[in-house]
Design a protein around this motif. Structure first.
Motif, PDB file in Angstrom:
ATOM      1  N   TYR A 136       0.846  -1.200   0.000  1.00 48.24           N
ATOM      2  CA  TYR A 136       0.000   0.000   0.000  1.00 48.24           C
ATOM      3  C   TYR A 136       0.883   1.252   0.000  1.00 48.24           C
ATOM      4  CZ  TYR A 136      -3.665  -3.288   1.240  1.00 48.24           C
ATOM      5  OH  TYR A 136      -4.553  -4.330   1.209  1.00 48.24           O
ATOM      6  N   ALA A 137       0.320   2.377  -0.440  1.00 47.09           N
ATOM      7  CA  ALA A 137       1.053   3.650  -0.371  1.00 47.09           C
ATOM      8  C   ALA A 137       0.114   4.709   0.189  1.00 47.09           C
ATOM      9  CB  ALA A 137       1.551   4.056  -1.749  1.00 47.09           C
ATOM     10  N   VAL A 138       0.638   5.572   1.041  1.00 50.61           N
ATOM     11  CA  VAL A 138      -0.188   6.554   1.754  1.00 50.61           C
ATOM     12  C   VAL A 138       0.487   7.928   1.778  1.00 50.61           C
ATOM     13  CG1 VAL A 138      -1.371   4.929   3.293  1.00 50.61           C
ATOM     14  CG2 VAL A 138       0.915   5.711   3.898  1.00 50.61           C
ATOM     15  N   GLY A 139      -0.325   8.964   1.944  1.00 46.17           N
ATOM     16  CA  GLY A 139       0.202  10.320   2.126  1.00 46.17           C
ATOM     17  C   GLY A 139       0.741  10.933   0.849  1.00 46.17           C
ATOM     18  N   ASP A 140       1.666  11.867   1.010  1.00 46.67           N
ATOM     19  CA  ASP A 140       2.179  12.652  -0.126  1.00 46.67           C
ATOM     20  C   ASP A 140       2.733  11.767  -1.235  1.00 46.67           C
ATOM     21  OD1 ASP A 140       1.603  14.855   1.440  1.00 46.67           O
ATOM     22  OD2 ASP A 140       3.609  15.726   1.352  1.00 46.67           O
ATOM     23  N   CYS A 141       3.439  10.687  -0.891  1.00 39.78           N
ATOM     24  CA  CYS A 141       4.088   9.865  -1.929  1.00 39.78           C
ATOM     25  C   CYS A 141       3.037   9.167  -2.807  1.00 39.78           C
ATOM     26  CB  CYS A 141       5.061   8.850  -1.325  1.00 39.78           C
ATOM     27  SG  CYS A 141       4.281   7.521  -0.400  1.00 39.78           S
ATOM     28  N   ALA A 142       1.816   9.031  -2.283  1.00 42.79           N
ATOM     29  CA  ALA A 142       0.757   8.358  -3.040  1.00 42.79           C
ATOM     30  C   ALA A 142      -0.099   9.360  -3.811  1.00 42.79           C
ATOM     31  CB  ALA A 142      -0.120   7.548  -2.088  1.00 42.79           C
ATOM     32  N   GLY A 143       0.322  10.622  -3.817  1.00 37.73           N
ATOM     33  CA  GLY A 143      -0.425  11.631  -4.569  1.00 37.73           C
ATOM     34  C   GLY A 143      -1.691  12.089  -3.856  1.00 37.73           C
ATOM     35  N   SER A 144      -1.836  11.762  -2.581  1.00 34.62           N
ATOM     36  CA  SER A 144      -2.988  12.263  -1.827  1.00 34.62           C
ATOM     37  C   SER A 144      -2.803  13.770  -1.671  1.00 34.62           C
ATOM     38  CB  SER A 144      -3.044  11.609  -0.446  1.00 34.62           C
ATOM     39  OG  SER A 144      -3.247  10.220  -0.585  1.00 34.62           O
ATOM     40  N   PRO A 145      -3.907  14.545  -1.578  1.00 36.43           N
ATOM     41  CA  PRO A 145      -3.745  15.988  -1.359  1.00 36.43           C
ATOM     42  C   PRO A 145      -2.784  16.220  -0.190  1.00 36.43           C
ATOM     43  CG  PRO A 145      -6.038  15.469  -1.774  1.00 36.43           C
ATOM     44  CD  PRO A 145      -5.320  14.150  -1.676  1.00 36.43           C
ATOM     45  N   PHE A 173      -1.780  17.272   2.669  1.00 35.33           N
ATOM     46  CA  PHE A 173      -2.121  17.786   3.996  1.00 35.33           C
ATOM     47  C   PHE A 173      -1.988  16.645   4.997  1.00 35.33           C
ATOM     48  CE2 PHE A 173      -4.773  20.294   1.046  1.00 35.33           C
ATOM     49  CZ  PHE A 173      -4.261  21.562   1.325  1.00 35.33           C
ATOM     50  N   THR A 174      -1.580  16.989   6.204  1.00 40.68           N
ATOM     51  CA  THR A 174      -1.434  15.968   7.241  1.00 40.68           C
ATOM     52  C   THR A 174      -2.769  15.297   7.545  1.00 40.68           C
ATOM     53  OG1 THR A 174       0.487  17.046   8.170  1.00 40.68           O
ATOM     54  CG2 THR A 174      -0.771  15.659   9.666  1.00 40.68           C
ATOM     55  N   HIS A 175      -3.855  16.077   7.540  1.00 38.95           N
ATOM     56  CA  HIS A 175      -5.151  15.464   7.868  1.00 38.95           C
ATOM     57  C   HIS A 175      -5.608  14.487   6.787  1.00 38.95           C
ATOM     58  CE1 HIS A 175      -5.648  19.646   6.400  1.00 38.95           C
ATOM     59  NE2 HIS A 175      -6.576  19.152   5.608  1.00 38.95           N
ATOM     60  N   VAL A 176      -5.151  14.687   5.552  1.00 37.42           N
ATOM     61  CA  VAL A 176      -5.508  13.729   4.493  1.00 37.42           C
ATOM     62  C   VAL A 176      -4.668  12.458   4.664  1.00 37.42           C
ATOM     63  CG1 VAL A 176      -5.670  13.315   2.016  1.00 37.42           C
ATOM     64  CG2 VAL A 176      -6.246  15.563   2.936  1.00 37.42           C
ATOM     65  N   ALA A 177      -3.382  12.634   4.990  1.00 40.10           N
ATOM     66  CA  ALA A 177      -2.548  11.455   5.264  1.00 40.10           C
ATOM     67  C   ALA A 177      -3.164  10.645   6.412  1.00 40.10           C
ATOM     68  CB  ALA A 177      -1.121  11.882   5.605  1.00 40.10           C
ATOM     69  N   ARG A 199     -13.790  12.183  -1.018  1.00 38.27           N
ATOM     70  CA  ARG A 199     -13.780  12.571   0.394  1.00 38.27           C
ATOM     71  C   ARG A 199     -13.671  14.085   0.543  1.00 38.27           C
ATOM     72  NH1 ARG A 199      -7.929   9.966   2.266  1.00 38.27           N
ATOM     73  NH2 ARG A 199      -6.903  10.358   0.282  1.00 38.27           N
ATOM     74  N   GLN A 200     -14.088  14.569   1.705  1.00 38.59           N
ATOM     75  CA  GLN A 200     -13.993  15.999   1.985  1.00 38.59           C
ATOM     76  C   GLN A 200     -12.532  16.372   2.163  1.00 38.59           C
ATOM     77  OE1 GLN A 200     -16.164  16.618   5.678  1.00 38.59           O
ATOM     78  NE2 GLN A 200     -17.859  17.542   4.560  1.00 38.59           N
ATOM     79  N   ILE A 201     -12.081  17.438   1.501  1.00 39.08           N
ATOM     80  CA  ILE A 201     -10.702  17.897   1.699  1.00 39.08           C
ATOM     81  C   ILE A 201     -10.734  19.353   2.183  1.00 39.08           C
ATOM     82  CG2 ILE A 201      -8.404  18.193   0.679  1.00 39.08           C
ATOM     83  CD1 ILE A 201      -9.204  15.295   0.432  1.00 39.08           C
TER      84      ILE A 201
END
Ligand code: FAD
Ligand code: NAD
Length: 463
Positions: free
Chosen positions: A306-315, A317-321, A345-347
């Motif tokens: 799995y990949a999470v947070g900034d490296c996975a292209g998620s917006p 922000f810490t709350h998105v991670a 999801r809400q961002i």
């Protein structure tokens, strides 16, 4: 015999989602290990969100005191003390993280991890190289500051968000490349410490995704404090070295410009930490911008990774991670009917200038492009009566309301604006109507009370 180098669950990088996954899943797995090269707990507590807000707070104290006419003489800015206050906070947070890891019995392996095959990672530890394998892996390696490929820029040794927070002097003239989040937060803080600050942005305006009224108002506040903006700028060349003298040359709207300063801060976006860590060897695909490709549950092209947070292209922000953590936790606990997924999801976000700029949902400019009809309620922050007691009435709040009286979007530029978001978010998430907020009895005088006045201003539906 258990292989000491094999783990049921292995996390690469201790960023927001990575650390919460390791702590939360540790009781569910016989052994969990987490590999971290430098910052236990990730960027947020060490070099990003929290230390930057600590510095911003110091700048606010100074600004409040010096603009209040309560001081008999001018203050002397002591950057060493300001930096120490930040360092003390970071040290406290690091201690919290160390204890949390110790209590959770997660094995922390210090060193840079590189995939050398599917589900196997080589870690460059202080004791030498160690090969570890796992049944499941989560990649949480984050991102780093992008240094643009402009001739002379790298050799001018520009600051990033990491170095600027370690300065023990006020830069004489700070030139900030980029006019986004990092730029605006540091521009105001450094100006408030007494630096001359120039922001150089390639787009026509700062914060290119935002509505014009927000951009004009926020830029006006920063200009009012003395920050200078150079937009539509193409930087062609940089010379000199930071701390002494740096020169930036290029064009603005096609006309030549030159800017001389003492320091350059690069705030031109982020690059994911996905190169040179063997992702190709492990069958993990990247998108064209270098972020790790994932499905709705954040699983990569390699099953069980799995990949999470900034490296996975998620917006970014810490709350998105943190929300990525919730999604992968459910997936790893084998919950098959998962409401959580990455799309839709809400961002929400807050830019921590003073006043803050907070937003959730649809913007007016997006509604226009998408042809979405809405009713607009807009109120100056001065009508949020608490702002009068604070003497901070700058800004406004606005809400976009749909046909069914639902809230489509909400924006606030004002003191404490970020704290107004959750009430509105909950209303949006639960599919309530704006009248559900307008009819609340909210304590007087609080900032949230202003939401009642805002939503009472929604125009009636056209008949
Ligand atoms: C100056 C600044 C201010 C910000 N302010 C805010 C804010 O106010 N609010 C907000 O929501 N967001 C803010 N952000 C964004 C936020 O910090 C990031 O979105 C968030 O930290 C990303 O978390 P992450 O877990 O993806 O990565 P990170 O927190 O960066 O964690 C990645 C970790 O992996 C480690 N690592 C990387 N590669 C390897 C490897 N090969 N081997 C071992 N370890 C490795 C790194 O050392 C790091 O500890 C800010 C960012 C910056 C730069
Ligand atoms: N309060 C917060 O939540 C907060 C604070 C800081 C950072 N962050 C996160 O970190 C991310 C990164 O922040 P950032 O400010 O580095 O990126 P950003 O994407 O917010 O802004 C970068 C800006 O630099 C400009 N730019 C890029 N190349 C340029 C060049 N060569 N010349 C001139 N301008 C150039 C871009 O047009 C853009 O406006 C943000 O997108 C945000 O997700 C969040």
């Amino acid at each position: 015999m258990t292989d000491p180098n094999h783990y049921p669950l292995l996390i690469l990088g201790s960023g927001e989602a990575g650390k919460y996954l390791s702590w939360t899943l540790s009781p569910h797995y016989s052994r969990v290990a987490l590999i971290e090269s430098s910052y236990l707990g990730g960027s947020c507590p060490n070099i990003a969100c929290l230390p930057s807000k600590n510095i911003i707070h110091s700048a606010s104290i100074i600004h409040e005191a010096s603009s209040s006419n309560l001081l008999a003489s001018q203050m002397k800015i002591d950057m060493q003390t300001i930096r120490q206050r930040k360092r003390d906070m970071v040290a406290g947070l690091q201690e919290v993280h160390r204890s949390r890891f110790a209590e959770s019995k997660v094995e922390v392996i210090w060193g840079r991890g590189v995939f050398v095959g599917e589900k196997s990672i080589e870690v460059d530890t202080a004791e030498g190289k160690r090969l570890v394998t796992a049944d499941k892996i989560v990649i949480s390696t984050g991102s780093r500051a992008r240094i643009e490929d402009i001739p002379g820029l790298k050799s001018a040794k520009p600051l990033t968000h990491i170095e600027i927070m370690e300065l023990d002097i006020v830069p004489e003239h700070l030139i900030i490349l980029g006019g986004g989040y990092i730029s605006l937060e540091f521009a105001q803080a450094m100006r408030r410490f007494g630096a001359r600050v120039s922001v150089v942005e390639r787009n026509e305006g700062i914060l290119k995704n935002e509505d014009g009224d927000v951009v004009v108002a926020l830029k006006g506040v920063l200009e009012g404090e003395g920050v200078r903006f150079y937009t539509s700028a193409v930087v062609e060349e940089v010379s000199g070295i930071y701390g002494e003298s740096v020169m930036m040359k290029g064009t603005i709207s096609g006309k030549p410009f030159e800017l001389e300063g003492s320091h350059i801060l690069c705030a031109t976006g982020r690059v994911p930490n996905t190169t040179g860590i063997g992702l190709e060897e492990a069958g993990i695909q990247l998108d064209p911008r270098g972020f790790i490709n994932t499905d709705e549950r954040l699983e990569t092209s390699s099953s069980g990774v799995y990949a999470v947070g900034d490296c996975a292209g998620s917006p970014q922000f810490t709350h998105v991670a943190f929300d990525d953590f919730r999604i992968v936790k459910d997936a790893l606990l084998g919950k098959s009917t998962i409401p959580n997924r990455k799309s839709g999801r809400q961002i929400p976000f807050t830019l921590f200038t003073v006043p803050e700029f907070a937003h959730i949902g649809l913007r007016q400019r997006e509604a226009k492009v998408q042809g979405i009809e809405y009713r607009l309620a807009k109120l100056p922050m001065g009508a949020f009566l608490k702002t009068r007691t604070l003497g901070q009435t700058t800004g406004f709040a606005k809400a976009l309301i749909g046909d069914e009286d639902e809230i489509l979007g909400f924006t606030a530029l004002g003191v404490g604006a970020g704290e107004l978001l959750p009430v509105v978010q909950l209303c949006m998430k639960m599919n309530l109507k704006y009248t559900d907020i307008a009819d609340l009895i909210i304590t007087h005088p609080t900032l949230s009370e202003g939401l009642v006045y805002l939503f009472q201003k929604v125009p009636a539906k056209a008949s």
